[in-house]
Design a protein around this motif. Structure first.
Motif, PDB file in Angstrom:
ATOM      1  N   GLY A 191      48.601  43.391  48.574  1.00 51.37           N
ATOM      2  CA  GLY A 191      47.629  42.371  48.965  1.00 51.37           C
ATOM      3  C   GLY A 191      46.192  42.811  48.842  1.00 51.37           C
ATOM      4  N   SER A 192      45.961  44.114  48.632  1.00 53.63           N
ATOM      5  CA  SER A 192      44.582  44.597  48.541  1.00 53.63           C
ATOM      6  C   SER A 192      44.141  44.834  47.104  1.00 53.63           C
ATOM      7  CB  SER A 192      44.416  45.887  49.353  1.00 53.63           C
ATOM      8  OG  SER A 192      45.240  46.912  48.836  1.00 53.63           O
ATOM      9  N   THR A 193      44.945  44.378  46.152  1.00 52.01           N
ATOM     10  CA  THR A 193      44.572  44.494  44.749  1.00 52.01           C
ATOM     11  C   THR A 193      44.817  43.163  44.038  1.00 52.01           C
ATOM     12  OG1 THR A 193      46.769  45.244  44.036  1.00 52.01           O
ATOM     13  CG2 THR A 193      45.195  46.941  44.712  1.00 52.01           C
ATOM     14  N   ILE A 194      44.099  42.958  42.942  1.00 55.21           N
ATOM     15  CA  ILE A 194      44.307  41.812  42.055  1.00 55.21           C
ATOM     16  C   ILE A 194      44.549  42.355  40.661  1.00 55.21           C
ATOM     17  CG2 ILE A 194      43.142  39.881  40.894  1.00 55.21           C
ATOM     18  CD1 ILE A 194      41.869  39.127  43.502  1.00 55.21           C
ATOM     19  N   ALA A 253      36.653  39.804  42.172  1.00 53.54           N
ATOM     20  CA  ALA A 253      36.335  40.733  43.258  1.00 53.54           C
ATOM     21  C   ALA A 253      35.859  39.978  44.497  1.00 53.54           C
ATOM     22  CB  ALA A 253      35.266  41.719  42.797  1.00 53.54           C
ATOM     23  N   LEU A 254      35.072  38.940  44.304  1.00 56.97           N
ATOM     24  CA  LEU A 254      34.610  38.142  45.445  1.00 56.97           C
ATOM     25  C   LEU A 254      35.780  37.420  46.104  1.00 56.97           C
ATOM     26  CD1 LEU A 254      31.322  36.641  43.921  1.00 56.97           C
ATOM     27  CD2 LEU A 254      31.539  38.554  45.527  1.00 56.97           C
ATOM     28  N   ALA A 255      36.732  36.968  45.291  1.00 53.28           N
ATOM     29  CA  ALA A 255      37.932  36.335  45.846  1.00 53.28           C
ATOM     30  C   ALA A 255      38.746  37.339  46.659  1.00 53.28           C
ATOM     31  CB  ALA A 255      38.776  35.739  44.722  1.00 53.28           C
ATOM     32  N   LEU A 256      38.855  38.558  46.168  1.00 56.23           N
ATOM     33  CA  LEU A 256      39.583  39.598  46.898  1.00 56.23           C
ATOM     34  C   LEU A 256      38.856  39.950  48.193  1.00 56.23           C
ATOM     35  CD1 LEU A 256      41.908  41.609  47.049  1.00 56.23           C
ATOM     36  CD2 LEU A 256      40.529  43.196  45.673  1.00 56.23           C
ATOM     37  N   GLU A 257      37.541  39.971  48.144  1.00 60.69           N
ATOM     38  CA  GLU A 257      36.760  40.221  49.359  1.00 60.69           C
ATOM     39  C   GLU A 257      37.097  39.198  50.439  1.00 60.69           C
ATOM     40  OE1 GLU A 257      32.092  41.071  50.193  1.00 60.69           O
ATOM     41  OE2 GLU A 257      32.563  39.104  49.341  1.00 60.69           O
ATOM     42  N   ARG A 258      37.162  37.944  50.055  1.00 62.57           N
ATOM     43  CA  ARG A 258      37.511  36.901  51.033  1.00 62.57           C
ATOM     44  C   ARG A 258      38.936  37.090  51.545  1.00 62.57           C
ATOM     45  NH1 ARG A 258      34.599  33.915  47.115  1.00 62.57           N
ATOM     46  NH2 ARG A 258      36.516  33.196  46.103  1.00 62.57           N
ATOM     47  N   ARG A 259      39.853  37.440  50.647  1.00 61.71           N
ATOM     48  CA  ARG A 259      41.246  37.650  51.048  1.00 61.71           C
ATOM     49  C   ARG A 259      41.352  38.761  52.089  1.00 61.71           C
ATOM     50  NH1 ARG A 259      45.383  39.732  46.535  1.00 61.71           N
ATOM     51  NH2 ARG A 259      44.959  37.656  45.637  1.00 61.71           N
ATOM     52  N   LEU A 260      40.556  39.806  51.932  1.00 63.48           N
ATOM     53  CA  LEU A 260      40.632  40.956  52.830  1.00 63.48           C
ATOM     54  C   LEU A 260      39.785  40.782  54.086  1.00 63.48           C
ATOM     55  CD1 LEU A 260      40.459  43.858  50.193  1.00 63.48           C
ATOM     56  CD2 LEU A 260      42.478  42.926  51.338  1.00 63.48           C
ATOM     57  N   GLY A 261      39.061  39.664  54.178  1.00 60.44           N
ATOM     58  CA  GLY A 261      38.236  39.428  55.351  1.00 60.44           C
ATOM     59  C   GLY A 261      37.018  40.326  55.420  1.00 60.44           C
TER      60      GLY A 261
END
Length: 368
Positions: free
Chosen positions: A344-347, A248-256
């Protein structure tokens, strides 16, 4: 008009407001979909999705079955009927007017039972269903139409809608679009979701904070209704709750995004508690108690209501997040579809496993 109640707007992230606002109707071409359905008449064919007393699978499986049956009916110009045990107080039905037909005309004078994808060679192509005036469909597994467009005006119109919404070759065939065409949130569901959103908003202490939803499915065994272990079938070097939070933290960074709330929901209380201990102040674990909605049908109306209230609260709160870390589960799938999350907004679970160097080897004693 969007699909999120106005009372929720200051309780959810700005990006969720935009995704699920008035633009949803345009992206899903809902007006066009409405006009694809034939009116009920004495001569109209009828396809019914039936899920009342029998085992239909989990809630995600049932949604797959409903959407697939609706699309198959539309493909051949038949009226779509829905006989479903989920009360309208939870999911208010739209565009599902019942059309009375004599079921004795259905195949072999009994419901047509298909277990889609269990063996594709046994799936009767929907174009062939036109030989029967009335067909009743039950299913308990994930479904997708074969997308053989029949040579009818109805099929041609459906093909136009499919191309307009760009839902192919997506595996879930516009499930979210069809869902919002058929349903809206009922009064009891709005009440339950609103209560949980206000509790979450008070915990955050700020309005419209970004949120990353995380779903960890530990399997039916956790709910004592089967043997599946979900994500716990694999060996995770670290506690699975830690691994999913890190995704989730990685996705947070991906989404800015910055300082997002991690809304963590699971069928395991132990996993939820571990996630909160791992990152206190950032992880908010769902307060609902996981129950298998399909198995609660035999425990009476109130037990089914309680199960639906908890499960659907998690679904819709997660769908109104900024992004999603998913398990390999129909439950996760419908969250992504209902929420209209863009690419791109999901993992996915497999992506999260790769991030944590998790192999596909099964183990008997998983690491919680």
């Amino acid at each position: 008009q969007g699909v999120v109640p106005l009372a929720f707007l200051n309780l959810i992230p700005f990006d969720a407001q935009q995704r699920l606002g008035p633009g949803l109707s345009q992206r899903c071409c809902l007006d066009e979909l409405h006009f694809l359905q034939p009116a009920c008449s004495a001569h109209s064919g009828v396809i019914t999705y039936l899920c009342q007393r029998q085992i239909c699978g989990g809630f995600g499986d049932q949604i797959y079955g409903i959407v697939t049956t609706f699309l198959r009916a539309t493909n051949i110009g038949y009226h779509f009927n829905l006989e479903w045990r989920v009360p309208s107080e939870f999911l208010q039905r739209r565009n599902t007017v019942q059309c009375a037909q004599n079921r004795s005309k259905s195949i072999k004078s009994s419901p047509v039972k298909f277990k889609f994808f269990s063996n594709r060679s046994h799936v009767l192509p929907s174009c062939s269903w036109r030989k029967h005036q009335s067909v009743v469909v039950t299913t308990n597994s994930k479904t997708t139409p074969e997308w053989t467009f029949c040579k009818t005006s109805a099929s041609a119109a459906l093909e136009v809608w499919v191309n307009q919404t760009s839902i192919l070759p997506m595996p879930r065939v516009g499930l979210g679009c069809v869902f919002w065409h058929l349903f809206s949130m009922g009064s009891l569901l709005e009440e339950a979701v609103g209560k949980e959103l206000r509790r979450l908003r008070a915990w955050e202490g700020r309005s419209n904070a970004p949120r990353i939803a995380v779903h960890v499915r530990t399997g039916d065994k956790t709910m004592k209704v089967g043997s599946s272990l979900g994500v716990l079938e694999y060996h995770w070097p670290r506690p699975v709750a830690h691994s999913f939070v890190d995704c989730a933290l990685a996705l947070e960074r991906r989404l800015g995004l910055y300082n997002s709330t991690i809304f963590f929901f699971s069928d395991s209380l132990e996993v939820k508690e571990e996630a909160e201990r791992y990152l206190p102040g950032r992880v908010y674990a769902s307060k609902t108690s996981a129950k298998h909605t399909d198995r609660m049908r035999s425990h009476g109306r109130q037990a089914l209501h309680n199960a639906l209230s908890g499960a659907l609260s998690d679904v819709f709160i997660a769908a109104m997040a900024s992004g999603m870390v998913a398990s390999r589960s129909g439950f996760s799938d419908i969250v992504i579809e209902f929420g209209g999350f863009p690419i791109g907004s999901t993992i996915s679970q497999l992506e999260c496993m790769a991030m944590n160097n998790v192999s596909a080897d099964h183990v008997r004693t998983p690491n919680l």
